[in-house]
Scaffold this active site. Sequence first.
Site, mmCIF file in Angstrom:
data_model
loop_
_atom_site.group_PDB
_atom_site.id
_atom_site.type_symbol
_atom_site.label_atom_id
_atom_site.label_comp_id
_atom_site.label_asym_id
_atom_site.label_seq_id
_atom_site.Cartn_x
_atom_site.Cartn_y
_atom_site.Cartn_z
ATOM 1 N N GLN A 75 -4.839 11.868 -2.800
ATOM 2 C CA GLN A 75 -4.561 10.885 -4.123
ATOM 3 C C GLN A 75 -3.057 10.711 -4.412
ATOM 4 O O GLN A 75 -2.687 10.585 -5.640
ATOM 5 C CB GLN A 75 -5.202 11.693 -5.280
ATOM 6 C CG GLN A 75 -6.798 11.494 -5.212
ATOM 7 C CD GLN A 75 -7.347 10.035 -4.732
ATOM 8 O OE1 GLN A 75 -6.650 9.097 -5.300
ATOM 9 N NE2 GLN A 75 -8.438 10.101 -4.310
ATOM 10 N N SER A 76 -2.243 10.953 -3.334
ATOM 11 C CA SER A 76 -0.976 10.594 -3.638
ATOM 12 C C SER A 76 -0.565 9.147 -3.847
ATOM 13 O O SER A 76 -0.895 8.352 -3.008
ATOM 14 C CB SER A 76 0.009 11.088 -2.430
ATOM 15 O OG SER A 76 1.319 10.458 -2.252
ATOM 16 N N ASN A 77 -0.044 8.710 -5.093
ATOM 17 C CA ASN A 77 0.223 7.397 -5.296
ATOM 18 C C ASN A 77 1.402 6.783 -4.206
ATOM 19 O O ASN A 77 1.671 6.023 -3.944
ATOM 20 C CB ASN A 77 0.813 7.202 -6.661
ATOM 21 C CG ASN A 77 -0.231 7.584 -7.663
ATOM 22 O OD1 ASN A 77 -1.155 6.893 -7.666
ATOM 23 N ND2 ASN A 77 0.055 8.431 -8.439
ATOM 24 N N ILE A 79 1.845 8.051 -1.107
ATOM 25 C CA ILE A 79 1.580 7.763 0.205
ATOM 26 C C ILE A 79 0.956 6.241 0.205
ATOM 27 O O ILE A 79 1.289 5.532 1.107
ATOM 28 C CB ILE A 79 0.374 8.526 0.670
ATOM 29 C CG1 ILE A 79 1.116 10.028 0.998
ATOM 30 C CG2 ILE A 79 -0.503 8.045 2.002
ATOM 31 C CD1 ILE A 79 0.049 11.172 1.706
#
Length: 333
Positions: A75-77, A79
């Site tokens: 859920q990394s923004n 990435i």
Amino acid sequence: MRSLDDFPRYPLTIGPTPLEEAHRLSEQLGVRLLLKRDDLTGFAAGGNKARKLEFILADALRAGADTVLTGARPQSNFIRMAAAAARKVGLDPVAVVSGKPPAEVQGNLLLDYLLDTEVIYTGSEDRDSVDAVVETVRAGLVERGRRPYVIARGGADPLGCLGYVACSAELLKQLADLDLRPDYLVCAAGSCGTQAGLLLGARILDAPFQVVGIAVGRPAAACAADVARLVASTAALLERPSPVTPEDIVVHDRYIGPGYGVSTPESLEAIRRVARSEGVFLDPVYTAKAMAGLVDLVGRGEIPQGATVIFLHTGGLPSLFAHARDFGFDPTS
Ligand SMILES: *Cc1c(COP(=O)(O)O)cnc(C)c1O
């Protein structure tokens, strides 16, 4: 001394982002609150990482890379935005993600897969598992004749911080046009590049406000050390002495709750409150906790009644969809 214009920059943002009065929240809290809408940077669903990536991607192109490699939690923004930016400039995105593949492909992860990002799971929940795997993957890519460009987690490096030095300048121009002298600027502190860049820019340009970071996962001392390190390295990149003093670095860690990415009653309330007051959506991991912090600091009087406060909305909307269950809505009841 070097200025921002001396650094190559690949355009990924629509700017200046709006600076909006939050009338109903202001009334509720007893302060004058404005939202700096960096959730509306535009490209690839927006957010603070776009400003960092403008400088970082330009450097990847300068270096002749063919692949962009970075690591983070699911859920990394960052990435999502790094992968989209890589695609836009014709590079291949590769991401190392902590943990195991999740049962549901939602939020940022859905967008990562839509971008055909090569996602490699470390199998360990420990976020520090990421860096070692990034190094192994990098070596493997080089062995196969690829030219990977590795980006630090969250884009927290001096080039990335330049994006937020630029944001400070943009904000100060907007404030001058409005004849406003705010007392505080509140932002979330994750990898701390945003706070570091903002703070360096604010002090270089003699901004009137204090920059207040709200930690979302790590102790205040660790965040403050990162801010100090990034301020120093970014000032060095600009070939100028740093005007930031240790007292300028303010980070609160009371609002983390059980941990990074884990909602608290206060963070969920902040999401509901801002949606219902302003029609603006916060994200569960960063801005919800930052806003919960702002509300509490006002409640404690640490931010006094009548103060003028800017809240930096750093984006992150996609991860809200991966946290739907946190809210417990039951449409059938
Ligand atoms: C990454 C991120 C932050 C934190 O920014 P840092 O520069 O890593 O401290 C805040 N908000 C959102 C939505 C983010 O994605």
